[in-house]
Design an enzyme around this catalytic site. Structure first.
Site, mmCIF file in Angstrom:
data_model
loop_
_atom_site.group_PDB
_atom_site.id
_atom_site.type_symbol
_atom_site.label_atom_id
_atom_site.label_comp_id
_atom_site.label_asym_id
_atom_site.label_seq_id
_atom_site.Cartn_x
_atom_site.Cartn_y
_atom_site.Cartn_z
ATOM 1 N N GLU A 108 0.820 -1.210 0.000
ATOM 2 C CA GLU A 108 0.000 0.000 0.000
ATOM 3 C C GLU A 108 0.853 1.259 0.000
ATOM 4 O O GLU A 108 1.919 1.294 0.603
ATOM 5 C CB GLU A 108 -0.845 0.051 1.276
ATOM 6 N N CYS A 118 3.107 8.249 1.991
ATOM 7 C CA CYS A 118 3.529 7.186 2.910
ATOM 8 C C CYS A 118 3.870 5.957 2.068
ATOM 9 O O CYS A 118 3.013 5.423 1.364
ATOM 10 C CB CYS A 118 2.376 6.900 3.876
ATOM 11 N N CYS A 178 5.736 -7.841 6.995
ATOM 12 C CA CYS A 178 6.734 -7.357 7.946
ATOM 13 C C CYS A 178 7.019 -8.463 8.951
ATOM 14 O O CYS A 178 6.110 -9.148 9.410
ATOM 15 C CB CYS A 178 6.219 -6.114 8.678
ATOM 16 N N CYS A 214 4.348 -6.437 15.195
ATOM 17 C CA CYS A 214 3.745 -5.624 16.258
ATOM 18 C C CYS A 214 2.286 -6.045 16.444
ATOM 19 O O CYS A 214 1.565 -6.267 15.456
ATOM 20 C CB CYS A 214 3.833 -4.147 15.921
ATOM 21 N N CYS A 257 -0.698 -4.122 14.671
ATOM 22 C CA CYS A 257 -0.486 -3.773 13.262
ATOM 23 C C CYS A 257 -0.992 -4.877 12.351
ATOM 24 O O CYS A 257 -0.574 -6.037 12.471
ATOM 25 C CB CYS A 257 1.001 -3.526 13.031
ATOM 26 N N SER A 285 10.587 5.761 9.583
ATOM 27 C CA SER A 285 9.939 5.333 10.826
ATOM 28 C C SER A 285 10.400 3.913 11.144
ATOM 29 O O SER A 285 10.336 3.029 10.289
ATOM 30 C CB SER A 285 8.424 5.364 10.637
ATOM 31 N N SER A 337 8.717 4.043 16.694
ATOM 32 C CA SER A 337 7.458 3.506 17.231
ATOM 33 C C SER A 337 7.710 3.063 18.666
ATOM 34 O O SER A 337 8.310 2.019 18.883
ATOM 35 C CB SER A 337 7.018 2.296 16.398
ATOM 36 N N HIS A 389 5.287 3.206 21.742
ATOM 37 C CA HIS A 389 4.078 2.449 22.108
ATOM 38 C C HIS A 389 3.991 1.934 23.546
ATOM 39 O O HIS A 389 2.966 1.365 23.923
ATOM 40 C CB HIS A 389 3.829 1.265 21.160
ATOM 41 N N ASN A 429 -6.421 1.880 14.881
ATOM 42 C CA ASN A 429 -7.413 1.565 13.858
ATOM 43 C C ASN A 429 -7.702 0.062 13.975
ATOM 44 O O ASN A 429 -6.904 -0.755 13.531
ATOM 45 C CB ASN A 429 -6.819 1.915 12.487
ATOM 46 N N CYS A 442 -3.607 0.203 8.318
ATOM 47 C CA CYS A 442 -2.456 -0.020 7.445
ATOM 48 C C CYS A 442 -2.247 -1.514 7.256
ATOM 49 O O CYS A 442 -2.164 -2.268 8.210
ATOM 50 C CB CYS A 442 -1.208 0.599 8.058
HETATM 51 S S1 SF4 Z 1 4.099 -1.429 12.944
HETATM 52 FE FE1 SF4 Z 1 5.701 -1.354 11.372
HETATM 53 S S2 SF4 Z 1 7.349 -2.635 12.240
HETATM 54 FE FE2 SF4 Z 1 5.504 -3.142 13.415
HETATM 55 S S3 SF4 Z 1 4.627 -4.928 12.324
HETATM 56 FE FE3 SF4 Z 1 3.669 -3.065 11.464
HETATM 57 S S4 SF4 Z 1 4.865 -2.585 9.654
HETATM 58 FE FE4 SF4 Z 1 6.117 -3.965 10.943
#
Ligand code: SF4
Length: 374
Positions: A91, A104, A111, A115, A118, A199, A221, A223, A300, A343
């Protein structure tokens, strides 16, 4: 196989042209045609000698990404889903604001960091994007948006780039750095270092390398205010815990184009959003000595996460607590709500060869509640 010229920064393109027996100024001309004018066909490059255009046509290509879908929101936000082959998609999102346009970009198909909050992390990892695939997202957006936005010659649609889409950019370092160089190059997109942001979830050795190789703005990030909670939200924390991460942030500021690091903080209901945790964050960053700003991100939600978003009033109270302690804090505006998906959701399942999605669902979240007060 024909070389994809989107894979090269200017030095790389000069070396490629040298291999064809062409001088460096020809590489600069070619580079400007590709990145400044958006040419995708050598026949368009009218000031290049016909003999060079013929050579290029046999040895090279400018390879775009296939567009699977494009959605435009009522507020002007545009989301593209690009095909990167083998069933994978990434994306890219364009966010227009007064006087600027932020793009972006994704750096990986999926990935491996995993996380908890995510959607991309839940899909697992397929592969790194090439430099050409990272830049093809920018190339496509810039040159498709210019006419659509009615921009005059020389005006840019994309004024800022954030590497915040799918993937951990610092786990694809070799492809990332040439792509950043093209973004920054005056013969390419001519963006200032302050307007390009990487990032990261905290790949400490690569933060140090980026500081030396190509310092741009850095967002981290965060968190969580402590290692126990961050271990369960951002698994990479077990390898590079907060003390190491914050020390790397401090070192990064030696060469950074901005005099602060942006800490991203995704607000998760009942997990990391109490006032005691805000106080612990204040203590953490004060002790580290890292000049920083906070960006609070309303979560989200997506079904597999098992998490929900902090109510707006508590997000604002958390922000106020940080601000009262002297930390500049913003709350990310939600954009493109009518076309929205967290995302990674648009991309669907990538080809997960790591089984990370499966493994992460078995790891419990350790919620810690530090004492209140700073
Ligand atoms: S927040 Fe970024 S680093 Fe963490 S799983 Fe999602 S894409 Fe990967």
């Amino acid at each position: 196989m024909a070389a994809n010229l989107l894979d090269f920064d200017l030095e790389g393109l000069a070396a490629f042209c040298d291999g064809l027996g062409e001088k460096r100024f020809r590489a600069t001309q070619l580079f400007r045609w590709i990145h400044q004018k958006g040419a995708g066909d050598f026949a368009q490059m009218s000031d290049l000698a016909k003999s060079l255009r013929d050579k290029l046509a046999g040895a090279a290509q400018i390879k775009p990404l296939g567009v699977i879908s494009e959605h435009t929101s009522a507020d002007g936000t545009v989301k593209w889903l690009f095909d990167v082959g083998n069933g994978d998609a990434v994306e890219t999102v364009f966010i227009p604001e007064d006087g600027r346009g932020t793009l972006c970009l994704s750096s990986q198909a999926g990935c491996a960091v995993g996380c908890r909050f995510c959607s991309t992390g839940h899909q697992g990892f397929s592969r790194n994007l090439t430099t050409g695939e990272i830049l093809a997202q920018l190339w496509h957006a810039e040159h498709h948006l210019r006419p659509r936005l009615g921009l005059a010659a020389g005006e840019r649609a994309v004024t800022n780039v954030v590497m915040m889409g799918m993937g951990e950019p610092l786990q694809n370092y070799a492809a990332l750095v040439p792509a950043l160089r093209v973004m920054l190059d005056d013969h390419g997109y001519g963006l200032s270092r302050r307007r390009v942001t990487v990032s990261t979830s905290g790949v400490v050795p690569m933060i140090d390398r980026l500081r030396d190789d190509c310092p741009v703005a850095l967002a981290v990030s965060l968190h969580a205010p402590d290692d126990a909670l961050r271990d369960s939200l951002v698994p990479l924390n077990r390898k590079y815990p907060l003390a190491q991460l914050l020390a790397a942030c401090k070192r990064y500021l030696d060469t950074a184009p901005r005099d602060f690091i942006t800490f991203e903080y995704c607000m998760l209901d009942g997990v990391n959003d109490s006032l005691a945790q805000a106080d612990a964050l204040v203590r953490l960053v004060r002790q580290s000595g890292v000049a920083c700003k906070f960006n609070l991100i309303p979560f989200n939600p997506f079904p597999a996460s098992g998490l929900s978003c902090t109510p707006r009033a508590r997000v604002l109270a958390f922000a106020q607590r940080l601000q009262d302690a002297g930390l500049v804090t913003t709350v990310r505006k939600t954009r493109g709500d009518d076309i929205d998906a967290a995302c990674g959701q648009l991309a669907g399942e990538v080809q997960d060869r790591t089984r990370i999605g499966e493994r992460m669902r078995r790891i419990p979240i350790v919620v810690t509640q530090p004492a209140q007060g700073v």
